[in-house]
Design an enzyme around this catalytic site. Structure first.
Site, PDB file in Angstrom:
ATOM      1  N   ARG A  27     -40.725  17.431 -52.647  1.00  0.00           N
ATOM      2  CA  ARG A  27     -39.468  18.169 -52.749  1.00  0.00           C
ATOM      3  C   ARG A  27     -38.315  17.230 -52.392  1.00  0.00           C
ATOM      4  NH1 ARG A  27     -41.800  21.127 -55.465  1.00  0.00           N
ATOM      5  NH2 ARG A  27     -42.133  23.374 -55.284  1.00  0.00           N
ATOM      6  N   ASP A  60     -39.798  12.134 -58.508  1.00  0.00           N
ATOM      7  CA  ASP A  60     -39.973  13.203 -59.501  1.00  0.00           C
ATOM      8  C   ASP A  60     -39.139  14.418 -59.094  1.00  0.00           C
ATOM      9  OD1 ASP A  60     -41.301  14.327 -61.845  1.00  0.00           O
ATOM     10  OD2 ASP A  60     -42.299  15.676 -60.432  1.00  0.00           O
ATOM     11  N   GLU A  92     -31.320  18.586 -57.679  1.00  0.00           N
ATOM     12  CA  GLU A  92     -31.866  18.657 -59.049  1.00  0.00           C
ATOM     13  C   GLU A  92     -31.583  19.970 -59.769  1.00  0.00           C
ATOM     14  OE1 GLU A  92     -36.139  18.275 -58.036  1.00  0.00           O
ATOM     15  OE2 GLU A  92     -36.426  20.264 -58.867  1.00  0.00           O
ATOM     16  N   HIS A 114     -38.895  16.337 -62.396  1.00  0.00           N
ATOM     17  CA  HIS A 114     -39.825  17.350 -61.880  1.00  0.00           C
ATOM     18  C   HIS A 114     -40.896  17.676 -62.936  1.00  0.00           C
ATOM     19  CE1 HIS A 114     -39.932  20.412 -58.421  1.00  0.00           C
ATOM     20  NE2 HIS A 114     -41.145  20.297 -58.929  1.00  0.00           N
ATOM     21  N   GLN A 115     -41.532  16.625 -63.363  1.00  0.00           N
ATOM     22  CA  GLN A 115     -42.463  16.683 -64.488  1.00  0.00           C
ATOM     23  C   GLN A 115     -43.921  16.618 -64.045  1.00  0.00           C
ATOM     24  OE1 GLN A 115     -41.621  13.317 -67.036  1.00  0.00           O
ATOM     25  NE2 GLN A 115     -43.628  13.434 -67.994  1.00  0.00           N
TER      26      GLN A 115
HETATM   27  P1  NAI Z   1     -50.928  21.940 -49.569  1.00  0.00           P
HETATM   28  O1  NAI Z   1     -50.410  23.129 -48.841  1.00  0.00           O
HETATM   29  O2  NAI Z   1     -52.322  21.962 -50.109  1.00  0.00           O
HETATM   30  O3  NAI Z   1     -50.809  20.647 -48.623  1.00  0.00           O
HETATM   31  C1  NAI Z   1     -49.700  20.347 -47.853  1.00  0.00           C
HETATM   32  C2  NAI Z   1     -50.166  19.525 -46.665  1.00  0.00           C
HETATM   33  O4  NAI Z   1     -49.010  19.070 -45.975  1.00  0.00           O
HETATM   34  C3  NAI Z   1     -51.022  20.321 -45.665  1.00  0.00           C
HETATM   35  O5  NAI Z   1     -52.202  19.601 -45.371  1.00  0.00           O
HETATM   36  C4  NAI Z   1     -50.125  20.457 -44.444  1.00  0.00           C
HETATM   37  O6  NAI Z   1     -50.840  20.468 -43.222  1.00  0.00           O
HETATM   38  C5  NAI Z   1     -49.262  19.215 -44.575  1.00  0.00           C
HETATM   39  N1  NAI Z   1     -47.972  19.297 -43.887  1.00  0.00           N
HETATM   40  C6  NAI Z   1     -47.162  20.367 -43.724  1.00  0.00           C
HETATM   41  N2  NAI Z   1     -46.041  20.000 -43.076  1.00  0.00           N
HETATM   42  C7  NAI Z   1     -46.153  18.676 -42.823  1.00  0.00           C
HETATM   43  C8  NAI Z   1     -45.331  17.727 -42.174  1.00  0.00           C
HETATM   44  N3  NAI Z   1     -44.155  18.074 -41.657  1.00  0.00           N
HETATM   45  N4  NAI Z   1     -45.771  16.460 -42.100  1.00  0.00           N
HETATM   46  C9  NAI Z   1     -46.969  16.102 -42.622  1.00  0.00           C
HETATM   47  N5  NAI Z   1     -47.787  16.952 -43.244  1.00  0.00           N
HETATM   48  C10 NAI Z   1     -47.392  18.224 -43.338  1.00  0.00           C
HETATM   49  O7  NAI Z   1     -49.875  21.648 -50.713  1.00  0.00           O
HETATM   50  P2  NAI Z   1     -50.102  20.842 -52.080  1.00  0.00           P
HETATM   51  O8  NAI Z   1     -50.624  21.754 -53.117  1.00  0.00           O
HETATM   52  O9  NAI Z   1     -50.829  19.583 -51.783  1.00  0.00           O
HETATM   53  O10 NAI Z   1     -48.582  20.513 -52.493  1.00  0.00           O
HETATM   54  C11 NAI Z   1     -47.774  19.678 -51.673  1.00  0.00           C
HETATM   55  C12 NAI Z   1     -46.346  19.766 -52.147  1.00  0.00           C
HETATM   56  O11 NAI Z   1     -46.221  19.189 -53.442  1.00  0.00           O
HETATM   57  C13 NAI Z   1     -45.823  21.209 -52.345  1.00  0.00           C
HETATM   58  O12 NAI Z   1     -45.364  21.770 -51.126  1.00  0.00           O
HETATM   59  C14 NAI Z   1     -44.696  21.004 -53.325  1.00  0.00           C
HETATM   60  O13 NAI Z   1     -43.511  20.779 -52.596  1.00  0.00           O
HETATM   61  C15 NAI Z   1     -45.079  19.723 -54.064  1.00  0.00           C
HETATM   62  N6  NAI Z   1     -45.382  19.955 -55.482  1.00  0.00           N
HETATM   63  C16 NAI Z   1     -44.683  19.256 -56.433  1.00  0.00           C
HETATM   64  C17 NAI Z   1     -44.931  19.436 -57.784  1.00  0.00           C
HETATM   65  C18 NAI Z   1     -44.206  18.666 -58.835  1.00  0.00           C
HETATM   66  O14 NAI Z   1     -44.291  19.017 -60.040  1.00  0.00           O
HETATM   67  N7  NAI Z   1     -43.500  17.596 -58.499  1.00  0.00           N
HETATM   68  C19 NAI Z   1     -45.931  20.424 -58.226  1.00  0.00           C
HETATM   69  C20 NAI Z   1     -46.655  21.054 -57.142  1.00  0.00           C
HETATM   70  C21 NAI Z   1     -46.369  20.835 -55.831  1.00  0.00           C
END
Ligand code: NAI
Length: 344
Positions: free
Chosen positions: A231, A255, A260, A292-293
């Site tokens: 993000r 990304d 954005e 954001h792809q």
């Molecule tokens: P997830 O919930 O499976 O994993 C997130 C991890 O981050 C967890 O293990 C959690 O303990 C950890 N975490 C939380 N706060 C933290 C902090 N302050 N410092 C370090 N670690 C921390 O989420 P997932 O599915 O892996 O997605 C991660 C992020 O990717 C989403 O929150 C979203 O913002 C982003 N995303 C981006 C996309 C894109 O198209 N660019 C698409 C999908 C997700």
């Protein structure tokens, strides 16, 4: 069930219509506009709104939706930083799509990294212009380099595996380390200090807003490569720009971008870009930006549509909602999910 989908593109319409096997029960209205305070009136008369990453569901929008009788906010993404879940608790249920394809995002992250360090984007343009010179295209091996992954959830884990496959040394930092994966968990300070490449895969929360800034970048290696596919607001973009100009940051791949919402996903090629920070970033040879792809694969779009439709069906059938999220989830007993009920 009358469902309004906001911020939709032709590919959203196609995939949601394709997977709607409940055509007699669910009718979709597709809006191109984003949901925010100016457009919330479009939700009047709907049972559910389906929203994406740049819709703004602040407290005013939530309360207006509640007034209109909207019962469900269905995010067709995993991150939910754009929804005031505290305000929604007790009023409107919220669901997301937690796991549509971690591979899509992790593979895009590696694509950005390889493109950047091997200058593929420049080589592509050169050879199309019959310029076969190699000057300025020298890269470096990923094998043997240290990558620091912040957030080892679904996406971070897949990215860690990919990096292991490249023969990299993988450091990681997470609030809840997962001992089953092949990484070395270290403190954030040590991750900053020892990583050649740093990739962000944690969600955006009030606590980590702008945690990548001049102060944290000062703790990193000279020439560090920073990748953000998570993000935009995790990074203070003005600070990042300064540190690229100072040559402290060797390259960056983004990304996502904190400003954005009015730019990404749109064709602005005939407009004068008003965002000077983004324009300056785009002017730099060591900055690679995609809009954001990372999520955009066939598999991910299918999973997003199927899961969102199931989330909506579960909700209106009065079952427990597997993908419900709320302000209290995992924080306090006020959320009833652990008792196999709806959050409230
Ligand atoms: P997830 O919930 O499976 O994993 C997130 C991890 O981050 C967890 O293990 C959690 O303990 C950890 N975490 C939380 N706060 C933290 C902090 N302050 N410092 C370090 N670690 C921390 O989420 P997932 O599915 O892996 O997605 C991660 C992020 O990717 C989403 O929150 C979203 O913002 C982003 N995303 C981006 C996309 C894109 O198209 N660019 C698409 C999908 C997700």
């Amino acid at each position: 069930m009358k469902i309004a989908l906001f911020d939709t593109k032709p590919y959203d319409k196609e995939v949601f219509e394709k997977h709607n096997s409940y055509k007699n029960e669910m009718s979709f209205t597709f809006y191109e506009t984003k949901l925010n305070e100016d457009t919330v009136s479009l939700s009047n008369g709907f049972d559910c709104v389906v929203v994406f990453v740049n819709d703004t569901l602040n407290s005013n929008v939530i309360n207006q939706l509640y007034k209109y009788g909207v019962k469900l906010i269905a995010l067709r993404c995993s991150g939910f930083n754009n929804v005031d879940v505290k305000e929604a608790f007790g009023k409107i249920h919220v669901v997301n799509v937690p796991n549509y394809s971690p591979y899509a995002v992790a593979e895009h992250t590696m694509a950005l990294l390889l493109t950047s360090i091997r200058h593929i984007h420049k080589a592509y343009n050169r050879t199309r212009d019959y310029n076969f010179s190699l000057n300025g295209l020298k890269g470096f091996d990923l094998h043997g380099k240290t990558v620091g992954i912040i957030g080892t959830g679904r996406i971070g884990k897949v990215f860690a595996n990919i990096c292991n496959g490249f023969g990299m040394h993988v450091l990681a930092y997470d609030l809840c380390p997962d001992t089953s994966i092949n990484v070395e968990y270290v403190s954030l300070e040590n991750l900053f200090k020892h990583s050649d490449i740093i990739s962000l895969h944690c969600p955006l929360t009030p606590e980590n807003y702008h945690f990548i800034n001049s102060k944290s970048i000062a703790k990193m290696k000279d020439g560090v490569i920073l990748i953000n596919t998570s993000r935009g607001s995790l990074v203070d973009t003005e600070d990042l720009l300064e540190e690229i100009k100072n040559k402290k940051v060797g390259a960056t791949c983004l990304d996502v971008y904190e400003e954005e919402s009015d730019i990404f996903f749109e064709d602005k090629s005939n407009h004068i870009l008003q965002d000077d920070t983004l324009a300056r970033l785009l002017s730099m040879p060591n900055v690679l930006i995609t809009s954001h792809q990372a999520f955009l694969t066939e598999e991910a779009l299918n999973n997003i549509a199927k899961t969102t439709i199931n989330n909506i069906k579960n909700f209106f059938e009065d079952g427990i909602i597997k993908n419900e999220i709320c302000y209290h989830c995992g924080r306090s007993a006020q959320c009833k999910k652990k008792r196999r009920e709806r959050c409230f």
